[in-house]
Design an enzyme around this catalytic site. Structure first.
Site, PDB file in Angstrom:
ATOM      1  N   HIS A   1      38.167  21.417  15.726  1.00  0.00           N
ATOM      2  CA  HIS A   1      37.277  21.548  14.565  1.00  0.00           C
ATOM      3  C   HIS A   1      36.068  22.408  14.931  1.00  0.00           C
ATOM      4  O   HIS A   1      35.639  23.261  14.161  1.00  0.00           O
ATOM      5  CB  HIS A   1      36.782  20.177  14.096  1.00  0.00           C
ATOM      6  CG  HIS A   1      37.913  19.264  13.705  1.00  0.00           C
ATOM      7  ND1 HIS A   1      37.803  17.902  13.636  1.00  0.00           N
ATOM      8  CD2 HIS A   1      39.194  19.531  13.373  1.00  0.00           C
ATOM      9  CE1 HIS A   1      38.950  17.379  13.277  1.00  0.00           C
ATOM     10  NE2 HIS A   1      39.821  18.336  13.125  1.00  0.00           N
TER      11      HIS A   1
ATOM     12  N   ASP B   1      33.594  19.915   7.656  1.00  0.00           N
ATOM     13  CA  ASP B   1      35.035  19.895   7.879  1.00  0.00           C
ATOM     14  C   ASP B   1      35.620  18.653   7.218  1.00  0.00           C
ATOM     15  O   ASP B   1      34.906  17.835   6.644  1.00  0.00           O
ATOM     16  CB  ASP B   1      35.407  20.077   9.355  1.00  0.00           C
ATOM     17  CG  ASP B   1      35.286  18.826  10.185  1.00  0.00           C
ATOM     18  OD1 ASP B   1      35.573  17.734   9.674  1.00  0.00           O
ATOM     19  OD2 ASP B   1      34.910  18.938  11.362  1.00  0.00           O
TER      20      ASP B   1
END
Ligand code: UDP
Length: 487
Positions: free
Chosen positions: A23, A121
């Site tokens: 991520h 995210d």
């Protein structure tokens, strides 16, 4: 911290990311593009709790542009009580995020000016509530594939339609509206058992994708065109659910790597310099991937028997989870002694053909190197994008998360990968199969079509990213223009 510049020409945007290199890497690259190519001031909000060695190195490198500020969130300890060593990966990640975002409102308010937008995210959706209070629009950055996005948008509906069994027990593949059916064996880990917390967390976060002002997708128009079109045009996504605009802005992958800082990194590249073009198989299983002791033995024998050149990023065996190093990437103990868990004499016998690198390698630089002929990957989405963007075909070896789904798409829809066959009743891929696949990818006839397709995609990446005019560049540019237009 002072953010200079006029808000209309250089808007301030914040980016918030959950733990895990898969991520952090794409969100940091996205942040750099906002700062360098699109004239934004960006605050990168970094969860510091249990930061891995790789994360610390990446975020504290000197290469960040001046208009990008990394802001470390004060760590909220979740180890005392909430999570234990046995807590599964997604639940652990979601609990870490939940506890560490309790300070989000005060952190946003402490910035010199409130951001025009927050980009998060997929596992940071608690931010929607905080930002609603502060009237900040939130955009989601989807770090995985178009196929997973379409499946995830459909999941809350599937959850209400299938009431009496597990999805993995369905007699037919899951028919995601407008997309290729997902075989039950390819379903992502978090949705394989609906009774456990992993599923509840996943469902919670993906249900909230619809709250976003827009979804940035780490793909480009030509990668999975039918799926992207379905999300944009199929009535399900707009009449049954209200999907926000989806912007394909990828591939957002590492641009440069600070190879010189790690001795093994520069060793890899020096070694590759001496190998013939397209001759090396690069074996690396992402930030988290680990293998059992038995599987490591089979891989070692398979590589040796194949007589092909290789770089193998190796980690100590883990007989528990296949994502054993997800939270401590690049810093795990024991990996520095590969001889202690490799077959006796392997290192000596293969020293002219292969290089064994403990724990972490400069993946992007290796994939970019002309000696690299194939990438044996766990099919994490970043690794997939990095491989395709460099025109390198893959041996798809999925281990956890949504990687089985990625592997199938790569082999069957995109046509750049081959999956080794696991014999019925066997828990490991055997040395014979590894030997077969490695040989095929370096010297077999079959590799030609895959290499051709990978080269084609490499070209389409260059087009999508080109500035001005590339579809991914323009897509992001449109959103930034909207931010700039806001008073
Ligand atoms: N990576 C790397 N060196 C390694 C292993 C991984 O640089 O030895 C990087 C890789 O380039 C990618 C990221 O770590 O950018 C892994 O992300 P991915 O989505 O592929 O998998 P995850 O780690 O999330 O499972």
């Amino acid at each position: 911290m002072v953010l200079a510049g006029s808000e209309t020409t250089t808007p301030h945007v914040a980016v918030l990311v959950s733990p895990g290199m898969g991520h952090i890497i794409p969100l940091l690259e996205f942040t750099k593009r906002l700062a360098v190519d699109h004239g934004c001031h960006v605050s990168f909000l970094n969860i510091t709790f249990e930061a891995s060695a790789a994360q610390i190195q990446l975020l504290h490198s000197a290469n960040l542009p001046p208009s990008l500020h990394v802001i470390d969130l004060p760590p909220a300890d979740v180890t005392s009580g909430l999570v234990t060593e046995d807590t599964p990966i997604l639940t652990r990640l979601c609990l870490i995020v939940q506890e560490n975002l309790k300070c989000l409102k005060s952190v946003l308010l402490s910035l010199d000016n409130l951001p025009k937008a927050l980009v998060i995210d997929m596992f940071c959706t608690q931010a929607f509530d905080v930002c609603e209070e502060l009237s900040i629009p939130v955009y989601s950055f989807f770090t995985a594939s178009p196929t997973l996005l379409s499946f995830s948008l459909y999941l809350p509906t599937l959850d209400t339609e299938v009431i009496d069994c597990q999805f993995v027990d369905l007699p037919e593949p899951v028919q995601v509206p407008g997309c290729s059916p997902v075989r039950t064996e390819d379903l992502p880990d978090p949705v394989r058992n609906r009774k456990i917390d992993e599923y509840k967390w996943y469902l919670f976060h993906v249900s909230r994708l619809l709250l976003a002002s827009g979804i940035f997708l780490n793909a480009w128009e030509d990668l999975e065109p039918a799926t992207v079109r379905a999300i944009r045009e199929n009535p399900f996504y707009h009449q049954v659910i209200n999907t926000p605009p989806v912007y394909t802005v990828g591939p957002i992958i590492k641009d440069t790597e600070t190879v010189s800082e790690s001795e093994s990194g520069s060793q890899c590249l020096r070694w590759l310099d001496k190998q013939p073009r397209n001759s090396v198989v690069f074996v690396a299983l992402g930030s988290g991937g680990t293998l059992t002791a038995q599987q490591i033995t089979e891989v070692a024998w398979g590589l040796e028997l194949s007589k092909q050149r290789f770089i193998w990023v190796i980690r100590a065996p883990s007989d528990g989870s296949p994502s054993g190093t997800f939270f401590n990437a690049g810093g795990e103990a024991n990996s520095n002694e590969p001889a202690s868990f490799l077959p006796e004499g392997f290192l000596e016998r293969t020293k002219d053909m292969g290089l064994v690198v403990p724990s972490w390698a400069p993946q992007m630089a290796v994939l970019r190197h002309e000696a690299t002929g194939a990438f044996w990957s766990h099919c994490g989405w970043n690794s997939t994008l990095e491989s395709v963007a460099n025109g390198v075909p893959m041996i798809a070896w999925p281990l956890y998360a949504e990687q089985r789904m990625n592997a199938t798409v790569l082999e069957e829809d995109i046509g750049v990968a081959v999956k080794p066959v696991v014999e019925a009743g066997k828990e490991v891929v055997t040395r014979d199969e590894i030997e077969r696949v490695v040989r095929m990818m370096i010297e077999g006839e079959e590799r030609k079509a895959m290499r051709c397709r990978a080269e084609e995609l490499k070209e389409s990446v260059a087009k999508a990213l080109s500035s001005p005019g590339g579809s991914s560049f323009e897509s992001l540019s449109r959103v930034v223009k909207e931010w700039k237009a806001q008073v």
